[in-house]
Scaffold this motif. Sequence first.
Motif, mmCIF file in Angstrom:
data_model
loop_
_atom_site.group_PDB
_atom_site.id
_atom_site.type_symbol
_atom_site.label_atom_id
_atom_site.label_comp_id
_atom_site.label_asym_id
_atom_site.label_seq_id
_atom_site.Cartn_x
_atom_site.Cartn_y
_atom_site.Cartn_z
ATOM 1 N N SER A 296 -6.737 0.841 -0.856
ATOM 2 C CA SER A 296 -7.027 -0.575 -1.119
ATOM 3 C C SER A 296 -5.180 -1.405 -0.710
ATOM 4 C CB SER A 296 -6.786 -0.886 -2.232
ATOM 5 O OG SER A 296 -7.148 -2.071 -2.762
ATOM 6 N N PHE A 297 -5.313 -2.279 0.148
ATOM 7 C CA PHE A 297 -4.323 -3.409 0.362
ATOM 8 C C PHE A 297 -4.835 -4.437 1.053
ATOM 9 C CE2 PHE A 297 -5.036 -0.246 4.497
ATOM 10 C CZ PHE A 297 -5.061 -2.106 4.906
ATOM 11 N N TYR A 298 -4.001 -5.230 1.199
ATOM 12 C CA TYR A 298 -4.005 -7.270 1.696
ATOM 13 C C TYR A 298 -4.909 -6.269 2.743
ATOM 14 C CZ TYR A 298 -1.573 -7.495 -2.712
ATOM 15 O OH TYR A 298 -0.609 -7.155 -4.405
ATOM 16 N N TRP A 299 -5.896 -6.367 2.896
ATOM 17 C CA TRP A 299 -6.431 -6.341 4.232
ATOM 18 C C TRP A 299 -6.419 -8.493 4.591
ATOM 19 C CZ3 TRP A 299 -11.187 -9.243 4.840
ATOM 20 C CH2 TRP A 299 -12.316 -8.935 3.696
ATOM 21 N N TRP A 300 -6.941 -9.070 4.640
ATOM 22 C CA TRP A 300 -7.207 -10.411 4.618
ATOM 23 C C TRP A 300 -5.848 -11.310 4.317
ATOM 24 C CZ3 TRP A 300 -4.979 -12.505 -0.088
ATOM 25 C CH2 TRP A 300 -5.010 -11.752 -1.367
ATOM 26 N N ALA A 301 -4.779 -10.844 3.990
ATOM 27 C CA ALA A 301 -3.624 -11.659 4.108
ATOM 28 C C ALA A 301 -3.736 -12.050 5.461
ATOM 29 C CB ALA A 301 -2.385 -10.793 4.137
ATOM 30 N N PRO A 302 -3.478 -11.406 6.314
ATOM 31 C CA PRO A 302 -3.415 -12.220 7.984
ATOM 32 C C PRO A 302 -4.492 -13.833 7.807
ATOM 33 C CG PRO A 302 -3.680 -10.023 8.428
ATOM 34 C CD PRO A 302 -3.481 -10.587 6.845
ATOM 35 N N LEU A 303 -5.469 -14.128 7.260
ATOM 36 C CA LEU A 303 -6.128 -14.963 7.675
ATOM 37 C C LEU A 303 -5.560 -16.640 6.896
ATOM 38 C CD1 LEU A 303 -9.606 -13.547 5.836
ATOM 39 C CD2 LEU A 303 -8.988 -13.735 8.902
ATOM 40 N N ALA A 304 -4.658 -15.743 6.117
ATOM 41 C CA ALA A 304 -3.833 -17.020 5.665
ATOM 42 C C ALA A 304 -3.021 -17.947 6.856
ATOM 43 C CB ALA A 304 -2.518 -16.679 4.866
ATOM 44 N N LEU B 297 -7.449 -4.550 10.496
ATOM 45 C CA LEU B 297 -6.782 -3.682 8.494
ATOM 46 C C LEU B 297 -8.124 -3.930 7.495
ATOM 47 C CD1 LEU B 297 -4.100 -6.533 8.081
ATOM 48 C CD2 LEU B 297 -3.871 -4.421 9.066
ATOM 49 N N TYR B 298 -9.163 -4.709 7.703
ATOM 50 C CA TYR B 298 -10.530 -3.831 7.038
ATOM 51 C C TYR B 298 -11.006 -2.915 7.511
ATOM 52 C CZ TYR B 298 -15.117 -4.813 5.479
ATOM 53 O OH TYR B 298 -16.108 -4.109 3.959
ATOM 54 N N GLY B 299 -10.507 -2.812 9.172
ATOM 55 C CA GLY B 299 -11.512 -0.845 9.296
ATOM 56 C C GLY B 299 -10.465 -0.325 8.875
ATOM 57 N N VAL B 300 -9.091 -0.762 8.950
ATOM 58 C CA VAL B 300 -8.340 0.853 9.162
ATOM 59 C C VAL B 300 -8.347 1.268 7.080
ATOM 60 C CG1 VAL B 300 -5.890 1.292 7.613
ATOM 61 C CG2 VAL B 300 -6.697 0.001 9.975
ATOM 62 N N GLN B 301 -8.895 0.105 5.915
ATOM 63 C CA GLN B 301 -9.432 0.044 4.486
ATOM 64 C C GLN B 301 -10.101 0.847 3.581
ATOM 65 O OE1 GLN B 301 -8.366 -2.965 1.056
ATOM 66 N NE2 GLN B 301 -10.678 -2.963 1.864
ATOM 67 N N ALA C 58 0.434 -0.981 -0.190
ATOM 68 C CA ALA C 58 -0.007 -0.174 -0.025
ATOM 69 C C ALA C 58 0.599 1.630 -0.048
ATOM 70 C CB ALA C 58 -1.021 -0.154 0.857
ATOM 71 N N LEU C 59 2.077 1.504 1.098
ATOM 72 C CA LEU C 59 2.698 2.192 0.494
ATOM 73 C C LEU C 59 3.601 2.656 -0.483
ATOM 74 C CD1 LEU C 59 4.254 4.368 2.240
ATOM 75 C CD2 LEU C 59 5.960 3.317 3.146
ATOM 76 N N GLY C 60 3.949 1.442 -1.547
ATOM 77 C CA GLY C 60 4.349 1.451 -2.634
ATOM 78 C C GLY C 60 3.598 2.219 -3.459
ATOM 79 N N ALA C 61 1.999 1.723 -3.509
ATOM 80 C CA ALA C 61 1.057 1.899 -4.573
ATOM 81 C C ALA C 61 0.895 4.363 -4.376
ATOM 82 C CB ALA C 61 0.010 2.004 -4.311
ATOM 83 N N ILE C 62 1.606 4.337 -2.441
ATOM 84 C CA ILE C 62 1.281 6.019 -2.619
ATOM 85 C C ILE C 62 2.362 6.321 -3.070
ATOM 86 C CG2 ILE C 62 0.825 6.781 -0.608
ATOM 87 C CD1 ILE C 62 0.077 5.609 1.363
ATOM 88 N N VAL C 63 3.410 5.728 -3.211
ATOM 89 C CA VAL C 63 4.663 6.947 -3.241
ATOM 90 C C VAL C 63 4.700 6.138 -5.012
ATOM 91 C CG1 VAL C 63 6.019 6.867 -0.935
ATOM 92 C CG2 VAL C 63 6.125 5.290 -2.464
ATOM 93 N N ASP C 64 4.428 5.744 -5.275
ATOM 94 C CA ASP C 64 4.548 5.839 -7.091
ATOM 95 C C ASP C 64 5.710 5.035 -7.130
ATOM 96 O OD1 ASP C 64 4.544 4.885 -9.706
ATOM 97 O OD2 ASP C 64 4.482 7.378 -10.063
#
Length: 524
Positions: A386-394, A376-380, A211-217
């Motif tokens: 947009s970021f992988y809020w569901w990643a911790p479910l793994a 994470l879902y609340g933060v999004q 998400a940070l990479g998307a913000i800073v391009d």
Amino acid sequence: MTDGGSEEPLTGRAFRLHPLSVPYRIVENGIGLVVVALFVGIPAFGAIRGFLGVGLAVALAAGIAITVVAYGVAYYRRFEYELTTDTFDIRSGVFARREREIPLRRIQNVDISQNVVQRVLGIAELRLETAGASGSEAQLQFVGEERANRLQAEISRLSRAGDDGEPAEETERFETVFEITDRELGVLALVSADAQLISILFVVGSVFMPALGAIVDAEWFFGFDAGLTGLLGPLATLVGIVLLGLVYGVINATLYYGFTLRRGDEELRYERGLLQRYSGTIPLSKVQSLTIEENVLARALGYASLEIETAGGSGGEGGENTSQSAVPIAERSRVLELANSIEPAGEMTFERPPKRARERYAARYAGVVLLLTGLLYGVQTVLDVSFYWWAPLAALVLVPVAAHLKWKARGYYVGDDHVVTRNGFWVRQLKVVPYYRVQTVLSTETVFQRRRRLGTVTIDTAGSRSLVGNDAAAVDVSRETVERLREQVAGALYDSLRRRRRAAEGRGASTATSSGTTTPDGNG
């Protein structure tokens, strides 16, 4: 008398600090004033100059400098210390006079520290730590290096004499029992990074860095294809892990460089450090417990460390830690051998908690994963990012494995003279407590433990780790085991105290008989 020659007796006379302590303290305090002046003093000086004029402003600055020098000289002239056969006395204070008498029998550790400048000047700082103190009971800043070593040896000797009322030997023979090698120093640098912290950084970085990479391009920033954005999190985290490991390695290499442990009949003495040199004593008669510690990487390599806990005190140099490191890193077999030479617990067979304890761990870990996912879902949702809020479910697939490993890492052992507990997967701690050092035996049940008929038995000692809640504990044992273990340790405590009392009475009777032997003419 100033800190001068090395042959004069240490008891029965008052001494001052080393004369070089005056300029050293002045420069040390002056550096602090310079730092303050750079950030606050220059604007303040400009304001004062505008109000009082240049001449008065310069006079005020000169007055502050003279005050610092005068206070340093007055501190030196008003500070005296005296070693007697029973106490260590300190008289100090520039404006308010303060006198302290520290009974030698209460002194736990006598530590010496020197940084690079102090070693060049031949001075050292001496710290006295006592039972129950939250920090060092007394500090001598600074005495001559040779004087510091003599005071350390003499205070240790006199404090040992106070333990049993008999005079201690003038000189005690020491043999080297451990000396760290270059290979062990390298292993220490490798395993010193906190595995829990690294894993947390990796998970957080993997989730948030894209998400940070998307913000800073990331495409503009790196000059590569935008697909690099997906790799930014793991790559940046891996770089951070490497840098973190290097920092930990450098710090531990300098702290424990040249570590040497020597043993006498009554105490252990250690030396360590490259830039900051430390030496200290660990009285064997005041050992409360031993802790054998190994993180997951050290355990995989077959290495561990040993810490010795004494009664109360701040532990470490200057309260850095709550216990003394007897072996910073060594092969596990060497650590166990040294630990058994101090507290012979023998071979240990651990009893683990009941298997239903794993259900508790699995429920806890699954709850943490779900909570993190919800956050994470609340933060999004709130930030519209947009970021992988569901990643911790793994991580849910790893919950049963983590619960089993946590259960497997716990256990307890009840021996003839010691109780031993084991806890922790990432950092496993094996605590050895002799029965005669036990203060209280506590049993507790949390709400979640009660649902599964589990409990915890805590063995409290007078050690410094007890002050921060790091006692030996048999965690998540069955309710029946809680009652049995509590009664068993308490009974062993009283039996051990009775045996030690009878042994002390036997030694006293033997001493009285030998001192009361009559001569042929009937006179004692």
